[in-house]
Write a protein that holds these residues in place. Structure first.
Motif, mmCIF file in Angstrom:
data_model
loop_
_atom_site.group_PDB
_atom_site.id
_atom_site.type_symbol
_atom_site.label_atom_id
_atom_site.label_comp_id
_atom_site.label_asym_id
_atom_site.label_seq_id
_atom_site.Cartn_x
_atom_site.Cartn_y
_atom_site.Cartn_z
ATOM 1 N N GLN A 149 -1.051 -25.585 43.685
ATOM 2 C CA GLN A 149 0.387 -25.306 43.642
ATOM 3 C C GLN A 149 1.165 -26.206 44.600
ATOM 4 O O GLN A 149 2.311 -26.573 44.326
ATOM 5 N N ASP A 150 0.559 -26.598 45.733
ATOM 6 C CA ASP A 150 1.237 -27.518 46.656
ATOM 7 C C ASP A 150 1.341 -28.912 46.042
ATOM 8 O O ASP A 150 2.367 -29.583 46.175
ATOM 9 N N VAL A 173 1.301 -29.715 42.727
ATOM 10 C CA VAL A 173 2.251 -29.665 41.616
ATOM 11 C C VAL A 173 3.687 -29.573 42.134
ATOM 12 O O VAL A 173 4.571 -30.314 41.691
ATOM 13 N N ARG A 174 3.922 -28.682 43.092
ATOM 14 C CA ARG A 174 5.274 -28.494 43.627
ATOM 15 C C ARG A 174 5.791 -29.768 44.295
ATOM 16 O O ARG A 174 6.969 -30.115 44.146
#
Length: 141
Positions: A99-100, A102-103
């Motif tokens: 998620q880090d 992708v974000r």
């Protein structure tokens, strides 16, 4: 040859010193400015406070986990600002969380490199960042 202005944003002094040493050792013609939190990073980029005479960076190496304002917020501010958004930003973080990653790309990061836990791999990662961004890639000035 023009000197590349680099802003290194990391709250770990050992990582900052090692990153600076590796880039300098590899002949990167650069001037490296280091700040330790997200608030100071934005002040540096906007040439505010004690950074009024700072040269705008050509490249930013940004950690995600920072005090005062995290790297995600700093990245979002950089990429939302019409003056700053052209500056390439490399995320250099210990986080391997999908998620880090992708974000960070959603927010406009130009690359995401995970900080290795051992010295040799750390040196190799920084060397690769330097070789690509200051050897192959062309930065906007």
């Amino acid at each position: 040859m023009r000197v590349t202005e680099i802003l290194l944003v990391d709250d770990n002094p050992a990582d900052t010193d090692l990153t600076r040493d590796v880039l300098e050792h590899n002949g990167c013609p650069s001037h490296i400015h280091a700040v330790t939190d997200g608030v100071e990073a934005i002040a540096f980029l906007r040439q505010e406070g004690k950074h009024t005479n700072a040269l705008p960076p050509d490249f930013v190496i940004l950690d995600l986990n920072l005090p005062k304002k995290d790297g995600r917020s700093v990245l979002a501010e950089i990429k939302a600002d019409p003056v700053l958004r052209k500056i390439p930003v490399a995320i250099f973080s210990t986080s391997e969380a999908p998620q880090d990653i992708v974000r960070s790309y959603e927010l406009g990061a130009n690359c995401y490199v995970t900080k290795p836990g051992n010295l040799q791999d750390f040196i190799s990662a920084v060397t690769s960042i330097g070789e690509f961004w200051f050897g192959l890639a062309r930065l906007p000035h």
